[in-house]
Design a protein around this motif. Structure first.
Motif, mmCIF file in Angstrom:
data_model
loop_
_atom_site.group_PDB
_atom_site.id
_atom_site.type_symbol
_atom_site.label_atom_id
_atom_site.label_comp_id
_atom_site.label_asym_id
_atom_site.label_seq_id
_atom_site.Cartn_x
_atom_site.Cartn_y
_atom_site.Cartn_z
ATOM 1 N N ALA A 93 -21.831 -96.296 52.429
ATOM 2 C CA ALA A 93 -22.859 -95.853 51.476
ATOM 3 C C ALA A 93 -24.167 -95.552 52.197
ATOM 4 O O ALA A 93 -24.829 -94.536 51.915
ATOM 5 N N ARG A 94 -24.548 -96.423 53.120
ATOM 6 C CA ARG A 94 -25.797 -96.198 53.872
ATOM 7 C C ARG A 94 -25.683 -94.953 54.748
ATOM 8 O O ARG A 94 -26.632 -94.174 54.870
ATOM 9 N N TYR A 95 -24.515 -94.755 55.364
ATOM 10 C CA TYR A 95 -24.305 -93.559 56.179
ATOM 11 C C TYR A 95 -24.418 -92.297 55.328
ATOM 12 O O TYR A 95 -25.073 -91.315 55.722
ATOM 13 N N LEU A 96 -23.790 -92.298 54.155
ATOM 14 C CA LEU A 96 -23.828 -91.114 53.289
ATOM 15 C C LEU A 96 -25.241 -90.829 52.802
ATOM 16 O O LEU A 96 -25.657 -89.668 52.719
ATOM 17 N N ASP A 97 -26.007 -91.892 52.486
ATOM 18 C CA ASP A 97 -27.403 -91.701 52.072
ATOM 19 C C ASP A 97 -28.210 -91.040 53.184
ATOM 20 O O ASP A 97 -29.008 -90.122 52.933
ATOM 21 N N LYS A 98 -28.029 -91.504 54.406
ATOM 22 C CA LYS A 98 -28.805 -90.995 55.542
ATOM 23 C C LYS A 98 -28.383 -89.584 55.931
ATOM 24 O O LYS A 98 -29.223 -88.726 56.233
ATOM 25 N N THR A 99 -27.072 -89.323 55.902
ATOM 26 C CA THR A 99 -26.545 -88.055 56.399
ATOM 27 C C THR A 99 -26.642 -86.932 55.369
ATOM 28 O O THR A 99 -26.780 -85.759 55.724
ATOM 29 N N TYR A 100 -26.588 -87.320 54.088
ATOM 30 C CA TYR A 100 -26.624 -86.323 53.015
ATOM 31 C C TYR A 100 -27.748 -86.681 52.041
ATOM 32 O O TYR A 100 -27.498 -87.089 50.891
ATOM 33 N N PRO A 101 -28.997 -86.532 52.501
ATOM 34 C CA PRO A 101 -30.158 -86.983 51.707
ATOM 35 C C PRO A 101 -30.401 -86.189 50.432
ATOM 36 O O PRO A 101 -31.161 -86.638 49.572
ATOM 37 N N ASP A 102 -29.776 -85.022 50.307
ATOM 38 C CA ASP A 102 -29.997 -84.214 49.113
ATOM 39 C C ASP A 102 -29.044 -84.577 47.973
ATOM 40 O O ASP A 102 -29.019 -83.905 46.945
ATOM 41 N N THR A 103 -28.283 -85.644 48.169
ATOM 42 C CA THR A 103 -27.391 -86.136 47.123
ATOM 43 C C THR A 103 -27.984 -87.409 46.528
ATOM 44 O O THR A 103 -28.904 -88.002 47.104
ATOM 45 N N PRO A 104 -27.495 -87.863 45.360
ATOM 46 C CA PRO A 104 -28.040 -89.086 44.756
ATOM 47 C C PRO A 104 -28.015 -90.268 45.727
ATOM 48 O O PRO A 104 -27.013 -90.493 46.411
ATOM 49 N N THR A 105 -29.109 -90.995 45.788
ATOM 50 C CA THR A 105 -29.230 -92.129 46.703
ATOM 51 C C THR A 105 -28.582 -93.366 46.096
ATOM 52 O O THR A 105 -28.860 -93.733 44.959
ATOM 53 N N LEU A 106 -27.744 -94.021 46.880
ATOM 54 C CA LEU A 106 -27.053 -95.216 46.412
ATOM 55 C C LEU A 106 -27.823 -96.491 46.736
ATOM 56 O O LEU A 106 -27.831 -97.441 45.954
#
Length: 267
Positions: A93-106
């Motif tokens: 989840a943290r990786y996805l937040d950092k790598t894809y910042p234009d998506t909803p933040t978890l």
């Protein structure tokens, strides 16, 4: 367009793809990917092949298991867009937040420490504690796995518990009734967290803003629903707990329950 993320998940006996996914740990990642709207493809892998997959990908074990041996578990993702291989659902989840910042933040940055604390608290209440939830779920889960995983799952879980799975919560027994009551009490404690300060939030950040703490709870609810079945007395009971809170909570996640057909692992 980014390439689809490869998402490794554990299948179970099912006639349609939507019923394949069952594991609460991998559901945390599936929910995360679906909430963010990221393209991904599932690769289904049976339990005995997980360690070989780790070695093939050069990934370190995620943790130490209950017996003290290195534990290679799922979820695990491979992102072809960055070359990253990430295991552990919170780390993903943290990786996805950092790598894809234009998506909803978890996991909003200001809640990072609180999320870490929540993970430990939730595990202590539902998983560790007196073992009510695992005692109920392990035998039911083992019975629904594919034959390729059943033997491995039984052997490892019986090593963890020190007894046969059938002895954990026999159907019709007082032991099972007490375990079920313990699970109900655990969810009631979590409901109290959502009502702290006199508020009555459906989700942890309020205002219907879903975060990773919500995803974690939803993953365990979907494990209950998929394992026992939508029409089961067990699931119907869950829907009445805490004045119907968990029925509303589970319903809020229905739109994020996409399961693709995927493909089987080839080592």
């Amino acid at each position: 367009m980014p390439e689809p993320i490869v998402f490794y998940d554990i299948p179970r006996k099912a006639t349609v793809p939507s019923e394949n996914a069952w594991s609460p740990n991998t559901w945390k990642t599936r929910y995360s990917l679906n909430i963010k709207g990221l393209a991904y493809k599932t690769v289904w892998i049976e339990y005995p092949d997980i360690e070989a997959l780790y070695k093939k990908l050069g990934v370190e074990p995620v943790d130490i298991g209950p017996t003290g041996a290195p534990y290679c578990g799922l979820p695990l993702i491979y992102d072809p867009n960055t070359g990253a291989k990430v295991n552990d659902s919170a780390s993903i989840a943290r990786y996805l937040d950092k790598t894809y910042p234009d998506t909803p933040t978890l996991i909003p940055k200001e809640t990072d420490a609180l999320h870490a604390a929540f993970q430990r608290a939730f595990a202590a209440v539902l998983i560790s504690g007196n073992g009510d939830f695992p005692s109920l779920m392990m035998p039911e889960t083992q019975a629904r796995l594919n034959p390729a995983s059943q033997g491995y799952f039984r052997r490892t879980r019986e090593e963890w518990f020190g007894t046969a799975l059938e002895e954990l919560a026999p159907h019709g027994s007082e032991k099972r009734r007490k375990h079920w009551e313990g699970v109900k009490n655990a969810f009631h404690e979590v409901a109290g967290w959502l009502q702290a300060g006199g508020q009555d939030n459906l989700v942890f950040l309020g205002n219907q803003r879903i975060c990773y703490a919500d995803v974690t709870v939803a993953a365990f609810l979907v494990w209950l629903r998929i394992t026992f079945g939508e029409a089961s007395e067990e699931w119907k009971d869950v829907l009445t707990w805490d004045g119907g809170r968990w029925a509303k909570f589970a319903e809020a996640f229905r739109e994020y329950e996409h399961v693709d057909e995927g493909s089987s692992l080839v080592l």
